[in-house]
Motif scaffolding. Sequence first.
Motif, PDB file in Angstrom:
ATOM      1  N   ILE A  47       0.837  -1.208   0.000  1.00  0.00           N
ATOM      2  CA  ILE A  47       0.000   0.000   0.000  1.00  0.00           C
ATOM      3  C   ILE A  47       0.868   1.254   0.000  1.00  0.00           C
ATOM      4  CG2 ILE A  47      -1.679   1.322   1.331  1.00  0.00           C
ATOM      5  CD1 ILE A  47      -2.866  -1.320   2.274  1.00  0.00           C
ATOM      6  N   LEU A  48       1.946   1.238   0.813  1.00  0.00           N
ATOM      7  CA  LEU A  48       2.848   2.397   0.877  1.00  0.00           C
ATOM      8  C   LEU A  48       3.527   2.637  -0.468  1.00  0.00           C
ATOM      9  CD1 LEU A  48       4.178   4.589   2.598  1.00  0.00           C
ATOM     10  CD2 LEU A  48       5.932   2.921   3.231  1.00  0.00           C
ATOM     11  N   LEU A  49       4.022   1.567  -1.085  1.00  0.00           N
ATOM     12  CA  LEU A  49       4.666   1.712  -2.391  1.00  0.00           C
ATOM     13  C   LEU A  49       3.678   2.192  -3.445  1.00  0.00           C
ATOM     14  CD1 LEU A  49       6.916  -1.493  -2.502  1.00  0.00           C
ATOM     15  CD2 LEU A  49       7.672   0.878  -2.283  1.00  0.00           C
ATOM     16  N   LEU A  50       2.436   1.716  -3.361  1.00  0.00           N
ATOM     17  CA  LEU A  50       1.417   2.141  -4.316  1.00  0.00           C
ATOM     18  C   LEU A  50       1.133   3.622  -4.182  1.00  0.00           C
ATOM     19  CD1 LEU A  50      -0.598   1.253  -6.492  1.00  0.00           C
ATOM     20  CD2 LEU A  50      -2.254   0.821  -4.666  1.00  0.00           C
ATOM     21  N   LEU A  51       1.023   4.101  -2.948  1.00  0.00           N
ATOM     22  CA  LEU A  51       0.751   5.522  -2.730  1.00  0.00           C
ATOM     23  C   LEU A  51       1.921   6.381  -3.189  1.00  0.00           C
ATOM     24  CD1 LEU A  51      -0.983   5.411   0.776  1.00  0.00           C
ATOM     25  CD2 LEU A  51      -2.061   5.780  -1.452  1.00  0.00           C
ATOM     26  N   ILE A  52       3.152   5.919  -2.909  1.00  0.00           N
ATOM     27  CA  ILE A  52       4.329   6.694  -3.290  1.00  0.00           C
ATOM     28  C   ILE A  52       4.442   6.808  -4.806  1.00  0.00           C
ATOM     29  CG2 ILE A  52       6.863   6.694  -3.279  1.00  0.00           C
ATOM     30  CD1 ILE A  52       6.745   5.509  -0.475  1.00  0.00           C
ATOM     31  N   ASN A  53       4.115   5.741  -5.511  1.00  0.00           N
ATOM     32  CA  ASN A  53       4.249   5.754  -6.961  1.00  0.00           C
ATOM     33  C   ASN A  53       2.989   6.232  -7.674  1.00  0.00           C
ATOM     34  OD1 ASN A  53       6.968   4.277  -7.707  1.00  0.00           O
ATOM     35  ND2 ASN A  53       6.098   3.123  -6.011  1.00  0.00           N
ATOM     36  N   LEU A  54       1.845   6.054  -7.041  1.00  0.00           N
ATOM     37  CA  LEU A  54       0.597   6.410  -7.705  1.00  0.00           C
ATOM     38  C   LEU A  54       0.401   7.921  -7.778  1.00  0.00           C
ATOM     39  CD1 LEU A  54      -1.974   5.332  -9.014  1.00  0.00           C
ATOM     40  CD2 LEU A  54      -3.050   5.322  -6.750  1.00  0.00           C
ATOM     41  N   TYR A  55       0.736   8.636  -6.712  1.00  0.00           N
ATOM     42  CA  TYR A  55       0.519  10.083  -6.711  1.00  0.00           C
ATOM     43  C   TYR A  55       1.324  10.790  -7.809  1.00  0.00           C
ATOM     44  CZ  TYR A  55       0.714  14.969  -5.308  1.00  0.00           C
ATOM     45  OH  TYR A  55       0.674  16.342  -5.308  1.00  0.00           O
ATOM     46  N   PRO A  56       2.635  10.534  -7.944  1.00  0.00           N
ATOM     47  CA  PRO A  56       3.358  11.195  -9.052  1.00  0.00           C
ATOM     48  C   PRO A  56       2.809  10.821 -10.422  1.00  0.00           C
ATOM     49  CG  PRO A  56       4.895  10.273  -7.457  1.00  0.00           C
ATOM     50  CD  PRO A  56       3.547   9.740  -7.110  1.00  0.00           C
ATOM     51  N   LEU A  57       2.358   9.572 -10.565  1.00  0.00           N
ATOM     52  CA  LEU A  57       1.824   9.144 -11.851  1.00  0.00           C
ATOM     53  C   LEU A  57       0.540   9.892 -12.190  1.00  0.00           C
ATOM     54  CD1 LEU A  57       2.084   7.183 -14.247  1.00  0.00           C
ATOM     55  CD2 LEU A  57       0.731   5.538 -12.923  1.00  0.00           C
ATOM     56  N   VAL A  58      -0.355  10.006 -11.212  1.00  0.00           N
ATOM     57  CA  VAL A  58      -1.624  10.715 -11.434  1.00  0.00           C
ATOM     58  C   VAL A  58      -1.367  12.197 -11.696  1.00  0.00           C
ATOM     59  CG1 VAL A  58      -3.796  11.413 -10.358  1.00  0.00           C
ATOM     60  CG2 VAL A  58      -2.973   9.065 -10.100  1.00  0.00           C
ATOM     61  N   TYR A  59      -0.441  12.781 -10.930  1.00  0.00           N
ATOM     62  CA  TYR A  59      -0.132  14.203 -11.119  1.00  0.00           C
ATOM     63  C   TYR A  59       0.482  14.450 -12.495  1.00  0.00           C
ATOM     64  CZ  TYR A  59       1.350  18.944  -9.956  1.00  0.00           C
ATOM     65  OH  TYR A  59       1.514  20.308  -9.936  1.00  0.00           O
ATOM     66  N   ALA A  60       1.363  13.539 -12.921  1.00  0.00           N
ATOM     67  CA  ALA A  60       1.958  13.672 -14.254  1.00  0.00           C
ATOM     68  C   ALA A  60       0.901  13.534 -15.346  1.00  0.00           C
ATOM     69  CB  ALA A  60       3.048  12.624 -14.440  1.00  0.00           C
ATOM     70  N   ALA A  61      -0.056  12.624 -15.149  1.00  0.00           N
ATOM     71  CA  ALA A  61      -1.140  12.481 -16.117  1.00  0.00           C
ATOM     72  C   ALA A  61      -1.966  13.762 -16.207  1.00  0.00           C
ATOM     73  CB  ALA A  61      -2.021  11.298 -15.747  1.00  0.00           C
ATOM     74  N   MET A  62      -2.181  14.415 -15.078  1.00  0.00           N
ATOM     75  CA  MET A  62      -2.902  15.689 -15.077  1.00  0.00           C
ATOM     76  C   MET A  62      -2.098  16.765 -15.801  1.00  0.00           C
ATOM     77  SD  MET A  62      -4.325  15.611 -11.145  1.00  0.00           S
ATOM     78  CE  MET A  62      -4.889  17.298 -11.233  1.00  0.00           C
ATOM     79  N   GLN A  63      -0.773  16.765 -15.605  1.00  0.00           N
ATOM     80  CA  GLN A  63       0.060  17.759 -16.292  1.00  0.00           C
ATOM     81  C   GLN A  63       0.036  17.570 -17.804  1.00  0.00           C
ATOM     82  OE1 GLN A  63       3.788  17.026 -14.137  1.00  0.00           O
ATOM     83  NE2 GLN A  63       3.725  19.151 -13.414  1.00  0.00           N
ATOM     84  N   SER A  64      -0.056  16.317 -18.255  1.00  0.00           N
ATOM     85  CA  SER A  64       0.009  16.054 -19.695  1.00  0.00           C
ATOM     86  C   SER A  64      -1.219  16.549 -20.449  1.00  0.00           C
ATOM     87  CB  SER A  64       0.193  14.555 -19.930  1.00  0.00           C
ATOM     88  OG  SER A  64      -0.980  13.837 -19.579  1.00  0.00           O
TER      89      SER A  64
END
Length: 317
Positions: A47-64
């Motif tokens: 769960i911790l690894l998912l949160l650490i990696n999921l947030y940057p991925l979602v934020y990057a998707a929003m930036q794109s």
Amino acid sequence: MSAVSEGIERARRGVGAGGSGRTTPRRRRRPTGGGLTLLLFALPSLILLLLINLYPLVYAAMQSVRSGNLINLGPFVGLANYRNVLTDPDFWHSALFTLIFTVTGVFGSWAVGLALAMLLRGKVPAGGVFKVLLLLPWVVPVVVSATSWNWLVATPQSPLPEFFSLLGFDNVLFLSDPTLAKIVVCVFKVWISFPFMMMMMSSALTAVDVNVYEAAKVDGATGWQSFRSITMPLISRSTYISWILMTIFCVNDFPTIYLLTGGGPTNATTSLVVLAYRTVFQDFQTGPGVAIAFLMTAVLVIVSVVLYRQIAKVNIE
């Protein structure tokens, strides 16, 4: 099927000249409850690894899909960033060089690594010292290697241009000519990557029984026939895995290109990852830059899936 081919097939299966080729079926292990217990213990970390990696991925998707910068997301523009990137000639120029760089890096380092792994499998004088020396291009930091190669080829007074001058070739500037710069960057990538491939292939060759080659030799197989029909099939899984890893390494390789040429001359050695870096951190256009990164990721996923399917098709008896 010729007698030699039949002999090679028997050798691969570990069957003698009069053997039947039948193998004892393996017993399937009964499922236990240990897997669920291990999953429960690992769940907090997952769960911790998912949160650490999921947030940057979602934020990057929003930036794109927005027209912003490094501080603000900016207004929503939908797929306009992807459309602009895909219609930009600089993107396709960088994509072509990335393809050349990746193909050369993957197959060049694999060929050199496999050749050295097969050589070191035999009796080589001072083999241990030789292996350590061969690992140096991979162990030494890329900054040191890039600096050394710059000293070797960058200026007219560098050793390699001086050597070509003695041969009658004047003004051979390796990092100023677009074609020569591409060649130097690709060769440099093979240079720093072949030790990894050598280790992968050495590990795969270790699992191949030497008696298989002896049996094939008795049946009249040549060295090339043994390599093609025994060595390559038996190490195919490790080969595909090494290709997947090296493809990812090459496509995402920023320091090798940036430290050696900076993407020049005239953007000749600008790969997609260098173009994404420039777009985001020099032009401050996060939307198009992140869109380039997501397109790279999509291509890597497709290539990985194709190679993984090839691994699933491999049938080693």
